[in-house]
Every structure is written in C-alpha cells, then in structure tokens.
Design a protein around this motif. Structure first.
Motif, mmCIF file in Angstrom:
data_model
loop_
_atom_site.group_PDB
_atom_site.id
_atom_site.type_symbol
_atom_site.label_atom_id
_atom_site.label_comp_id
_atom_site.label_asym_id
_atom_site.label_seq_id
_atom_site.Cartn_x
_atom_site.Cartn_y
_atom_site.Cartn_z
ATOM 1 N N ILE A 225 5.773 85.482 18.342
ATOM 2 C CA ILE A 225 6.794 86.430 18.804
ATOM 3 C C ILE A 225 7.153 86.138 20.259
ATOM 4 C CG2 ILE A 225 7.265 88.865 19.251
ATOM 5 C CD1 ILE A 225 5.433 89.503 16.869
ATOM 6 N N GLY A 226 6.137 85.808 21.052
ATOM 7 C CA GLY A 226 6.395 85.441 22.441
ATOM 8 C C GLY A 226 7.271 84.206 22.551
ATOM 9 N N GLU A 227 7.108 83.261 21.631
ATOM 10 C CA GLU A 227 7.950 82.063 21.635
ATOM 11 C C GLU A 227 9.409 82.418 21.347
ATOM 12 O OE1 GLU A 227 9.248 78.117 21.807
ATOM 13 O OE2 GLU A 227 7.474 79.143 22.587
ATOM 14 N N ALA A 228 9.631 83.369 20.440
ATOM 15 C CA ALA A 228 11.000 83.815 20.175
ATOM 16 C C ALA A 228 11.630 84.439 21.420
ATOM 17 C CB ALA A 228 11.002 84.815 19.023
ATOM 18 N N LEU A 229 10.841 85.212 22.170
ATOM 19 C CA LEU A 229 11.352 85.798 23.418
ATOM 20 C C LEU A 229 11.657 84.712 24.443
ATOM 21 C CD1 LEU A 229 8.873 88.814 23.756
ATOM 22 C CD2 LEU A 229 11.185 88.814 22.803
ATOM 23 N N HIS A 230 10.814 83.693 24.475
ATOM 24 C CA HIS A 230 11.027 82.587 25.413
ATOM 25 C C HIS A 230 12.315 81.841 25.091
ATOM 26 C CE1 HIS A 230 10.476 78.515 27.091
ATOM 27 N NE2 HIS A 230 9.799 79.131 28.031
ATOM 28 N N VAL A 231 12.564 81.581 23.815
ATOM 29 C CA VAL A 231 13.791 80.883 23.408
ATOM 30 C C VAL A 231 15.014 81.719 23.765
ATOM 31 C CG1 VAL A 231 15.102 80.049 21.418
ATOM 32 C CG2 VAL A 231 12.660 79.555 21.592
ATOM 33 N N TYR A 232 14.937 83.009 23.514
ATOM 34 C CA TYR A 232 16.076 83.881 23.819
ATOM 35 C C TYR A 232 16.346 83.937 25.317
ATOM 36 C CZ TYR A 232 19.382 87.695 23.088
ATOM 37 O OH TYR A 232 20.521 88.446 23.034
ATOM 38 N N ALA A 233 15.276 84.071 26.099
ATOM 39 C CA ALA A 233 15.442 84.132 27.556
ATOM 40 C C ALA A 233 16.008 82.834 28.103
ATOM 41 C CB ALA A 233 14.099 84.437 28.212
ATOM 42 N N SER A 234 15.577 81.705 27.558
ATOM 43 C CA SER A 234 16.082 80.411 28.024
ATOM 44 C C SER A 234 17.571 80.276 27.773
ATOM 45 C CB SER A 234 15.329 79.273 27.326
ATOM 46 O OG SER A 234 13.948 79.323 27.629
ATOM 47 N N ARG A 235 18.050 80.940 26.734
ATOM 48 C CA ARG A 235 19.466 80.827 26.395
ATOM 49 C C ARG A 235 20.347 81.786 27.178
ATOM 50 N NH1 ARG A 235 22.118 80.485 20.366
ATOM 51 N NH2 ARG A 235 24.295 80.455 21.052
ATOM 52 N N VAL A 283 6.244 84.585 32.371
ATOM 53 C CA VAL A 283 6.310 85.907 33.000
ATOM 54 C C VAL A 283 6.820 85.788 34.433
ATOM 55 C CG1 VAL A 283 4.972 87.926 33.683
ATOM 56 C CG2 VAL A 283 4.470 86.778 31.536
ATOM 57 N N LEU A 284 6.362 84.774 35.146
ATOM 58 C CA LEU A 284 6.804 84.601 36.533
ATOM 59 C C LEU A 284 8.271 84.176 36.597
ATOM 60 C CD1 LEU A 284 3.600 82.972 37.977
ATOM 61 C CD2 LEU A 284 4.681 85.059 38.818
ATOM 62 N N ARG A 285 8.732 83.443 35.601
ATOM 63 C CA ARG A 285 10.158 83.118 35.561
ATOM 64 C C ARG A 285 10.988 84.379 35.374
ATOM 65 N NH1 ARG A 285 13.809 80.718 30.734
ATOM 66 N NH2 ARG A 285 15.759 81.051 31.804
ATOM 67 N N LEU A 286 10.511 85.276 34.513
ATOM 68 C CA LEU A 286 11.202 86.557 34.348
ATOM 69 C C LEU A 286 11.192 87.352 35.642
ATOM 70 C CD1 LEU A 286 9.906 87.745 30.841
ATOM 71 C CD2 LEU A 286 12.053 86.583 31.379
ATOM 72 N N LEU A 287 10.106 87.264 36.400
ATOM 73 C CA LEU A 287 10.030 87.983 37.677
ATOM 74 C C LEU A 287 11.034 87.416 38.677
ATOM 75 C CD1 LEU A 287 8.688 90.137 39.360
ATOM 76 C CD2 LEU A 287 6.860 88.531 39.903
ATOM 77 N N LYS A 288 11.203 86.106 38.668
ATOM 78 C CA LYS A 288 12.222 85.504 39.534
ATOM 79 C C LYS A 288 13.609 86.015 39.178
ATOM 80 C CE LYS A 288 9.655 81.167 40.226
ATOM 81 N NZ LYS A 288 9.658 79.697 39.985
ATOM 82 N N VAL A 289 13.901 86.082 37.880
ATOM 83 C CA VAL A 289 15.205 86.581 37.436
ATOM 84 C C VAL A 289 15.357 88.058 37.801
ATOM 85 C CG1 VAL A 289 16.693 86.969 35.439
ATOM 86 C CG2 VAL A 289 15.320 84.892 35.573
ATOM 87 N N ALA A 290 14.264 88.817 37.683
ATOM 88 C CA ALA A 290 14.315 90.234 38.032
ATOM 89 C C ALA A 290 14.710 90.428 39.491
ATOM 90 C CB ALA A 290 12.958 90.889 37.759
ATOM 91 N N ASN A 291 14.189 89.602 40.370
ATOM 92 C CA ASN A 291 14.577 89.676 41.778
ATOM 93 C C ASN A 291 16.029 89.276 41.978
ATOM 94 O OD1 ASN A 291 12.119 90.557 42.726
ATOM 95 N ND2 ASN A 291 11.337 88.523 43.162
ATOM 96 N N LEU A 292 16.464 88.300 41.208
ATOM 97 C CA LEU A 292 17.827 87.790 41.364
ATOM 98 C C LEU A 292 18.866 88.811 40.934
ATOM 99 C CD1 LEU A 292 19.793 85.422 41.931
ATOM 100 C CD2 LEU A 292 19.423 84.700 39.559
#
Length: 582
Positions: A225-235, A283-292
């Motif tokens: 399930i985490g991989e599906a979230l990763h694919v979606y976030a990458s897109r 998770v840290l990539r999501l945190l970078k986006v959250a700041n952005l």
C-alpha cells in the motif's frame, strides 16, 4: 477498451446559430433549452414523456439546465430516441446513464429503453475490464453526487479492488508497468505492485476510495500500500528540490499550491501506521513538499513524527531540507532537522534502555548521519554557530564513539566563516571531545591554525599522555606526534611542560628527583626560545613572539585553567592543514 454501438440511422443532427436540429421533413414541435444550446426536436418516440405536462399546444418548450452531463449527455439520449447510431465506452458511459436516469428512460416508458441497455453494457463489459473500470471511475468525478446516488461509484471501486486482490497467477488482463528494467525481461512474471501505476490516474478523492477499500480488506501487506502511495506522489507532487517553476501569474502558483496541498495531506492521512510501510526517504520527501506548498501544521507535525521514527534509515541528502521561510536566510532548515532528531530520541528512549546491539547500531547510525549533515550545512554562510552547536549537542554522548566527523564539520565551519569571533570559535570547539579523536585527526588538529589555541593544547596534552602510557608501547602515530611536539615547542621544552602537567600518579616525574642543579647564570639559563619557571607558572617564549602562560594545572577537560596568548608562532607547525574531506 470496449465499445457498444446502438442505433443504425446516420447522424442527421446539425447546428445553425447555436441551435441543434434534426434533418426531417416534419416540422419540429419540441424545443429544449440546455444552457446556451437550443434543440429543435419532435414529440415522438421516447421524448414524448417530456411534453406530458405541456398540454396539447402545438409547440412545447422545456428547459433542462440541470440535466447531468449537460448538452453532450442529452444528445446521446436524443440520438438513441431517434435511432441514430451512437458509440458508448467507459469515457461517456457515466454521463449517459446519469442523463438517462434524469430523463427516466426506463422500461415503463418503452421496452428496450436506454437505461436497460446501459446497465447491460456496464455489467458485462466495463466492470469486467481493468482499465475500463478505472476509466469509468475517473469520469464519476465530474458527477460525484449522481454517480454515488445511483451506485456507479461504489460498483466501480468494488470491481477495481476485486482485481487488485486477485492472486498474481490469475492476473490475465493488461496493465501499465514502467519500472526501469522490467520491459527488458524475457520471462516477465506479474509483479506484486502491478496495479499501482494504473490507479495513479485517478483523482485524489477517488484514489483514496480505492486505497481505503484495499486497506479494509486486510489482504495486502502495508509496504505494498505504501508503494501505491509512493507512485501516486511521484506523479502528482512537485519536486521540492527544484522549487516552483516560473508561472505566468501569482494566482496560478497559489492554485497549484492548493492542489498540491490537497494531494499531500490526503497521502499523509493514508500512510499505514506500520513501521516500514513507507521508507524514511519518502516521508522526508513529503516533508520537503509540505514546506514548499505550505501544508497545515498538523500535516507537518505528523511527517516530522514519522521521520523521527525512521531517521536511522535515511541518508544525508534526505535530510537536506530547504528553508522556504523569508525570515530564515539560511538555505537549509536546520531547526526542522533538530525537531526530527528530537522525535527520534523520544521514540528511542520510549523503547527503554538500549540493551541490544540493534538499538545501539541505530543510535550510532543517527550520530554519523547528523555529523555528516553538519559537514554540509557548515558551508552555508548564513547558518549561525549556535544552530550547529545546538544540533551537535542534541545527540547523547554515547551516540558518537568517535568525534572525527564532528571535528570535520567544525573545521569546515571555521574555514567557511573566517570572520567568526573568538568567543564563538571557543563555544564551537568546546563540543569536541579530544579523547575521541583518531590519531590522524589529532595530527591534523595540532597543525590547524583555525582552531583556538586552547583546543590545540588539549590535543597536545592528550597525545603526550597517550605517548607516556606503558600500554601504548609507542605506536607509530606517537612517534609522529612527538615530532610535532618537539617542533611546536622549540627544543622540546614544551613537551616537558605538558608531560609534567598531565602525567598523574606514579608516572609523573618528580622535578626534585629528576632535575639537576643549574649552575648557569639566569642569562645563560634562558636563551631565546627556552622556558623559565616562576612558582607554578611555566612561561614558554617562542622565537616568533608567542607566549603561553599556564597556571594552576589542568581542569577536567585537560586544558589550562588560565591561558594568555601574545602572538602566535608558526615555527614547526608545517604547512596549513589540508581538507581532504571538504
């Protein structure tokens, strides 16, 4: 993708001045207004019901502005009534069936009506196909209330989830899978995450419906399930390291940020609670986006908490979090990394005393990570020394078996901040434990003129103490250090003072027993570059004007309690220390 054709007559609809008409010898007697389009039709066939309330007037006018799907969906229904050939697929099915429901084109009006044929196509074709089901679900986003009320949305989700949970050996339909290297494989088996790319086409709300249903089934492992979230976030999420791309207006930037915030916050809420369901780097990539994009404080706090739990599995590049605050002149957000480290330590201590090797290795890994991070941010001209000190001191003492990496970070900071005041240099170097420095780093330190003299002397004391220990048996680095001591002291007399001041107990030399009476005159006894003794004060006079006064022995940090520097000699210090780790 599967299609269904209905009707046999050619298309006779034509447009004239925003009016759609049907070529016929019979004058039109039914006018239908939908938004800005007018239809001139006939009171015949399946459209007769629309005029049931219009009386016996020759011309009936009806407004259908609220019909789901608008003009396109109505025209499909109208053409079906005239027997004109239409093509149905997953692209237009949802709009067609919602419009047919709105017009009540049921069997009670006429046998073989539109709704019956649409339902048969939906069950036998669309729901049986993998990509057809996804396409139909995607189109429900344009008519969410209608799709949910008539059950189309739920049936699409159920069909998709059923296929996701199908055993890999029974997956026979086509799917999209573009992972690097997969296409080159000769004998390709179905990968476990075969479904993740296709559902990433969905809007975030529909994607959430699918993921929620998959999670509730409890048949797939959390990492999948985490991989599906990763694919979606990458897109759908931006690359935070690149920042915003130039846009034509500030409004476009804000609209894009709002869309990204919605996607980000939804993804964070869907991450399984199991450790390892997603990687720490993700998770840290999501945190970078959250700041952005300016995500909500609760979303950021959740990402900081999750990042702290998995800090021992990330790399330095993962925690290089850019700062987007206008008030922060630094390029990197050091405070945010400090918050992540704090969460890691809280989680570490909750597990109790580190009684196993795995826990200690986790702490050692984080210690190396933070020191490597400090080496990077130390090059930022706008990072104050206080933030470097605070982050370095946040780690417990046992997290650093060696201080070599910390020394490198301090040396880089001193090199890239040449205007740092003396008190700040002392504060920065005070976090070093010279006893945890390797011989090579000690050799570098005694030649490093960027360090405060107090730190250099501490290293010299420590190395001289090591050299005098019986167990050391004079290892090679001690011989090299002795050479440094001799050259730094001018005739080796500084070496004697260090030894006298640092060697405790029975190993310490007794001056009364070892020193021979001096029969020379005071002038002969103190040539240039020698030592003179006044009580417990040892004064070293260097030939370059350097003078060190030591008083009262050593404190707990192996440093003089009182030190005064007049000038600074470079005799015997060799060339400036190089920076192999810059």
């Amino acid at each position: 993708m599967k299609y269904m054709k209905l009707g046999t007559r050619p298309d006779t609809f034509f447009t004239q001045e925003a009016t759609r008409s049907v070529s016929s010898d019979v004058p039109s007697d039914l006018t239908i207004q939908i938004n800005n389009t007018t239809y001139l039709l006939h009171k015949c066939g399946l459209l007769q019901r629309l005029c049931s309330d219009g009386g016996d007037s020759d011309n009936c006018t009806i407004e259908l502005h609220e019909i789901p799907g608008g003009e396109e969906a109505f025209e499909l229904c109208a053409k079906f009534s005239y027997g004109i050939m239409i093509n149905l697929s997953a692209h237009n099915f949802v709009a067609a069936i919602c419009a047919a429901k709105f017009l009540r084109m049921t069997e009670s009006i006429e046998k073989g009506n539109f709704i019956l044929k649409l339902e048969a196509f939906f069950d036998s074709c669309i729901l049986q196909g993998w990509k057809d089901s996804i396409m139909a679900l995607q189109t429900t986003g344009k008519l969410p209330e209608w799709s949910e009320n008539i059950g189309i949305l739920g049936r699409c989700v159920d069909a998709i989830v059923e296929k996701i949970l199908t055993p890999l050996s029974k997956v026979t339909w086509s799917y999209t899978y573009t992972r690097p290297g997969y296409a080159e494989k000769r004998h390709r088996s179905v990968p476990k995450d075969w479904w993740t790319e296709d559902i990433s086409d969905l809007d975030i709300d529909l994607f959430r419906c699918v993921i929620t249903a998959v999670k509730s089934a409890k048949k797939l492992p959390p990492p999948l399930i985490g991989e599906a979230l990763h694919v979606y976030a990458s897109r759908w999420l931006p690359n935070a390291s690149k920042g915003w791309a130039p846009e034509s207006s500030l409004t476009q930037n804000e609209e894009t940020a709002m869309k990204h915030r919605r996607v980000l916050e939804s993804i964070v809420s869907m991450i399984p609670s199991d450790r390892g369901s997603v990687s720490g780097g993700f998770v840290l990539r999501l945190l970078k986006v959250a700041n952005l994009v300016g995500a909500s404080p609760s979303t950021k706090a959740e990402l900081v908490r999750r990042s702290g739990r998995q800090l021992d599995e990330v790399t330095v590049s993962d925690i290089l979090l850019p700062s987007y605050l206008s008030s922060n002149k630094s390029f990197y957000d050091v405070d945010l990394v400090g918050s992540i480290l704090e969460n890691f330590l809280v989680h570490f201590h909750r597990r109790g005393p580190p009684d196993n090797n795995k826990s200690m290795q986790s702490m050692f890994q984080v210690g190396r990570l933070i020191d490597s991070y400090l080496q990077v941010v130390a090059r930022d001209a706008n990072v104050p020394a206080s933030k470097i000190i605070a982050l370095a001191e946040a780690l417990p003492e046992f997290a650093r078996p060696k201080h070599d990496d910390l020394y490198k970070a301090i040396d880089i900071y001193l090199k890239d901040h040449p205007d740092l005041i003396k008190s700040e240099k002392k504060r920065l170097c005070r976090i070093l434990d010279c006893q945890k420095l390797s011989p090579d780093i000690c050799m570098h330190a005694v030649k490093n003129e960027r360090l405060p003299l107090r730190t250099v002397v501490q290293v010299l004391f420590l190395e001289q103490e090591r050299a005098t220990r019986p167990s050391s048996r004079n290892p090679p680095h001690d011989h090299a250090m002795s050479g440094v001591l001799l050259s730094a002291g001018g005739h080796g007399e500084i070496e004697e003072s260090i030894e006298e001041a640092t060697v405790p107990g029975p190993n310490r030399r007794d001056p009364k027993k070892t020193k021979k009476p001096d029969t020379k005159t005071p002038e002969q006894a103190r040539p240039n570059g020698s030592k003179r003794t006044v009580g417990r004060k040892h004064v070293m006079e260097m030939d370059k004007g350097r003078e060190i006064i030591e008083e009262g022995g050593l404190d707990g940090n192996l440093g003089p309690k009182k030190m005064e520097i007049k000038g600074r000699s470079t005799v015997g210090r060799g060339p400036k220390a190089g920076h192999k780790y810059d």
